[in-house]
Write an enzyme that holds these catalytic residues in place. Structure first.
Site, PDB file in Angstrom:
ATOM      1  N   ALA A 278       1.037  -0.960   0.164  1.00 32.47           N
ATOM      2  CA  ALA A 278       0.022   0.045   0.019  1.00 32.47           C
ATOM      3  C   ALA A 278       1.013   1.240   0.092  1.00 32.47           C
ATOM      4  CB  ALA A 278      -0.917   0.259   1.057  1.00 32.47           C
TER       5      ALA A 278
ATOM      6  N   GLY B 147       0.638  -5.011   0.967  1.00 30.42           N
ATOM      7  CA  GLY B 147      -0.520  -4.872   0.277  1.00 30.42           C
ATOM      8  C   GLY B 147      -0.359  -5.709  -1.357  1.00 30.42           C
TER       9      GLY B 147
ATOM     10  N   GLU C  87      -0.676  -9.118  -0.433  1.00 35.18           N
ATOM     11  CA  GLU C  87      -1.894  -9.439  -0.288  1.00 35.18           C
ATOM     12  C   GLU C  87      -2.768  -9.349  -1.574  1.00 35.18           C
ATOM     13  OE1 GLU C  87      -1.819  -6.358   2.780  1.00 35.18           O
ATOM     14  OE2 GLU C  87      -2.964  -7.702   4.129  1.00 35.18           O
TER      15      GLU C  87
ATOM     16  N   GLU D 117       4.555  -5.300   7.280  1.00 31.04           N
ATOM     17  CA  GLU D 117       3.834  -4.402   7.910  1.00 31.04           C
ATOM     18  C   GLU D 117       4.397  -3.972   9.332  1.00 31.04           C
ATOM     19  OE1 GLU D 117       2.275  -6.463   5.926  1.00 31.04           O
ATOM     20  OE2 GLU D 117       0.840  -5.736   4.865  1.00 31.04           O
TER      21      GLU D 117
END
Ligand code: CO8
Length: 258
Positions: free
Chosen positions: A66, A112, A115, A135
């Site tokens: 992200a 992300g 993911e 993270e």
């Protein structure tokens, strides 16, 4: 002129979707997530497309996570909202798409990014891929389904190790651990993905959609996967594609699925 954030190309029945922020290693900002979501919905509704390959632009990265710059100053509520919107608009959408999505992991797949790859139906990695959920190095946890999907794919113990150490694994460990289906050289990555997508495209799209839904049912809370399978199996008997598939077999010819 602004570069497009998501590129789409089609060859036969296969669409390739490329996340196009190479300077930021294809980090997912809100606009990219929204564009990807719209792209996936549109390809799901496009009858000419039977399988989708998802990859990142450039030679270095699938998606490096992200966009940290975007959420660095978010509040608790904004963080929750960001994660929930991502789940609903993109990650769950891809997982439940009626057409198989193959992640072509061409480098970093972090946070992300991993993911996103895990929300796809399968993953092929090039031998320069590095995958991890870093993270906790940022004081946050995986928020786009990583705590759930990583444990589903590699088991709880290995998922715990990857998440708590924030370590990266290479493509060969990914293969050993069940995180990726195949490893190729960087040059062969898209060819391998196209080969898999080509096999998918020859089969019944209606049956494939039902199979995706039945497999996912087994991982959904409060749903009996076996019951979902029995129902979907029975419903298949009422489809034109079942008639075509079985008739073609009996007539000793290849089926023609519309
Ligand atoms: N977000 C924003 N920008 C990024 C990101 C990212 N995740 N990753 C790389 N970039 C940018 C860098 O800032 C840099 O930009 P600039 O040139 O403007 O400084 C550019 O991409 C190139 O990166 P590097 O110079 O760092 O390239 P290196 O080859 O030296 O390093 C790495 C590559 C190791 C991949 C390094 O870039 C890195 O560690 N990136 C961050 C990886 C990371 O921590 N990812 C997880 C992010 S958190 C997350 O994904 C949470 C998901 C759940 C969210 C739920 C809602 C909140």
């Amino acid at each position: 002129m602004m570069e497009e954030l998501v590129l789409v190309s089609k060859e036969g029945k296969i669409a390739t979707v490329t996340i196009n922020r190479p300077k930021q290693l294809n980090a997912l900002n809100g606009e990219t997530i929204a564009t990807l979501s719209e792209t996936m919905k549109s390809l799901e509704g496009d009858d000419s497309v039977r399988a989708i390959i998802l990859t990142g632009s450039g030679e270095k990265s699938f998606v490096a996570g992200a966009d940290i710059k975007e959420f660095a100053n978010y509040s608790v509520e904004e963080g929750k909202d960001l994660a929930r919107r991502g789940h609903e608009s993109l990650f769950n959408l891809i997982e439940n798409l009626r057409k198989p999505v193959i992640a072509a992991v061409n480098g970093f797949a972090l946070g992300g990014g991993l993911e996103l790859a895990m929300s796809c139906h399968m993953r092929v990695a090039s031998d320069n891929a590095s995958m991890g959920l870093p993270e906790v190095t940022l004081g946050v946890i995986p928020g786009y389904g990583g705590t759930q999907r990583l444990a589903q794919l590699v088991g709880k113990g290995k998922a715990m190790e990857m998440i708590t150490t924030a370590g990266m694994i290479d493509a060969n460990d990914g293969l050993k651990w069940g995180l990726v289906n195949h490893v190729t050289s960087a040059d062969e990555l898209m060819t391998k993905c196209s080969e898999i997508a080509g096999k998918i495209a020859r089969n019944s799209g209606v049956a494939i959609a039902a199979a995706i839904s039945a497999v996912n049912a087994g991982f959904a809370e409060g749903v009996d996967g076996f019951e979902a399978e029995i129902t979907a199996f029975g419903e298949a008997f009422g489809t034109d594609e079942f008639k075509e598939g079985t008739t073609a077999f009996l007539e000793k010819r290849k089926p023609e699925f519309k």
